[in-house]
Design a protein around this motif. Structure first.
Motif, PDB file in Angstrom:
ATOM      1  N   GLY A 169      -3.037  29.517  63.650  1.00  0.00           N
ATOM      2  CA  GLY A 169      -1.682  29.321  64.170  1.00  0.00           C
ATOM      3  C   GLY A 169      -1.561  29.479  65.668  1.00  0.00           C
ATOM      4  O   GLY A 169      -0.654  28.944  66.286  1.00  0.00           O
ATOM      5  N   ARG A 171       8.055  18.126  67.371  1.00  0.00           N
ATOM      6  CA  ARG A 171       6.732  17.938  66.784  1.00  0.00           C
ATOM      7  C   ARG A 171       5.975  16.895  67.603  1.00  0.00           C
ATOM      8  O   ARG A 171       6.430  15.753  67.719  1.00  0.00           O
ATOM      9  CB  ARG A 171       6.827  17.519  65.316  1.00  0.00           C
ATOM     10  N   CYS A 187      10.724  26.722  65.002  1.00  0.00           N
ATOM     11  CA  CYS A 187       9.317  26.558  64.600  1.00  0.00           C
ATOM     12  C   CYS A 187       8.418  26.396  65.825  1.00  0.00           C
ATOM     13  O   CYS A 187       7.665  25.430  65.940  1.00  0.00           O
ATOM     14  CB  CYS A 187       9.173  25.369  63.666  1.00  0.00           C
ATOM     15  N   THR A 229       5.474  26.337  68.143  1.00  0.00           N
ATOM     16  CA  THR A 229       4.024  26.302  67.890  1.00  0.00           C
ATOM     17  C   THR A 229       3.233  25.977  69.153  1.00  0.00           C
ATOM     18  O   THR A 229       2.075  25.574  69.069  1.00  0.00           O
ATOM     19  CB  THR A 229       3.688  25.242  66.814  1.00  0.00           C
ATOM     20  N   VAL A 253       3.960  30.042  60.679  1.00  0.00           N
ATOM     21  CA  VAL A 253       2.805  29.660  61.497  1.00  0.00           C
ATOM     22  C   VAL A 253       2.178  30.889  62.164  1.00  0.00           C
ATOM     23  O   VAL A 253       0.970  30.938  62.389  1.00  0.00           O
ATOM     24  CB  VAL A 253       3.206  28.607  62.551  1.00  0.00           C
ATOM     25  N   SER A 254       2.993  31.891  62.442  1.00  0.00           N
ATOM     26  CA  SER A 254       2.476  33.106  63.094  1.00  0.00           C
ATOM     27  C   SER A 254       1.475  33.849  62.217  1.00  0.00           C
ATOM     28  O   SER A 254       0.693  34.667  62.716  1.00  0.00           O
ATOM     29  CB  SER A 254       3.628  34.047  63.460  1.00  0.00           C
TER      30      SER A 254
END
Length: 255
Positions: A185, A132, A156, A158, A179-180
């Motif tokens: 996203g 992140r 995850c 991103t 998120v997709s």
């Protein structure tokens, strides 16, 4: 059709009121494989209980989550070492770097990340990466330790197309979840440029619920929304997406 959720925190307190019913809802819809990431030692007993309750469906990882790398991180890493030595786990995870919550722990996060990658290599296990606001830092570590024994899942995911390609270059599958399905996203705009052989499905339940459940408690059943989105993105039947991504999970986790 078998669907695999490669990343779901089924032991979370968010499920304390209906855990078994919630898991059964998913199993009833052919979501029958759940890979369970660790956070820290306080969750180990709950994870072991989950495996006991669903022995044919639940597959455990062991590791120290980067947001839980604190002053006592060496004690926590000792726990990870002892658990890995004591029984079978299917991955070392989730591990990595998180600079969203606390940048001051970066150096010890890096130390913990590298230590756990070494453990994964020792046991010939995949790693499951949490990233992140730390792509550069993660890639710097992966570049330093890159070899034939490095493999796993970039959980995850991103990032950008370029970051996706870089992650894949380190023998990582991309974990694609809720998120997709988000309007902002972004990954849905380029995902079809990534071969499906590099993709696995996940929920990260109880977090990151897909549209139309965004902002609510996520659960493994909602992986069906992710499956539908990827079916749309790749212009393939959902059954094909489920089959390919489940096979990818078998290639990684060896089960």
């Amino acid at each position: 059709m078998i669907i695999t959720d490669t990343h779901t925190h089924l032991y979370s307190e968010a499920f304390d009121d209906d855990r078994h019913e919630m898991i059964q809802r998913a199993i009833d819809q052919n979501i029958t494989r759940f890979f369970i990431p660790a956070i820290d030692s306080t969750y180990t007993s709950a994870m072991l209980q989950l495996e006991k309750d669903f022995p044919n469906n639940v597959f455990l990882m062991m590791g120290l989550h980067p947001t839980h790398v604190k002053e006592n991180f060496k004690e926590e890493l000792k726990h990870v070492e002892e658990m890995l030595a004591s029984r079978k786990f299917y991955a070392v995870g989730e591990i990595g770097i998180d600079l969203y919550w606390d940048k001051s722990t970066l150096q010890i996060q890096i130390e913990a990340f590298k230590h756990q990658i070494a453990l994964a290599k020792h046991y010939k296990l995949p790693i499951v990466i949490h990233c992140r606001e730390a792509f550069d830092e993660i890639f710097e570590v992966l570049e330093a330790v890159n070899d034939a024994d490095l493999f796993g899942v970039f959980h995850c995911f991103t990032g950008t197309l370029e970051q996706a390609q870089q992650a894949i270059s380190y023998n990582m599958k991309l974990g694609i979840g809720g998120v997709s399905t988000f309007k902002n996203g972004k990954i849905d705009k380029f995902l079809n440029k990534i071969d499906l052989k590099h993709i696995v499905l996940e929920t990260d339940a109880p977090y990151l619920a897909p549209t139309p459940y965004r902002g609510k408690r996520n659960e493994s059943l909602y992986i069906l929304k992710v499956l539908d989105k990827l079916s749309e993105i790749y212009n393939l039947p959902a059954e094909d997406i489920a089959s390919i991504t489940t096979q990818n999970s078998k290639d990684i986790f060896k089960i």
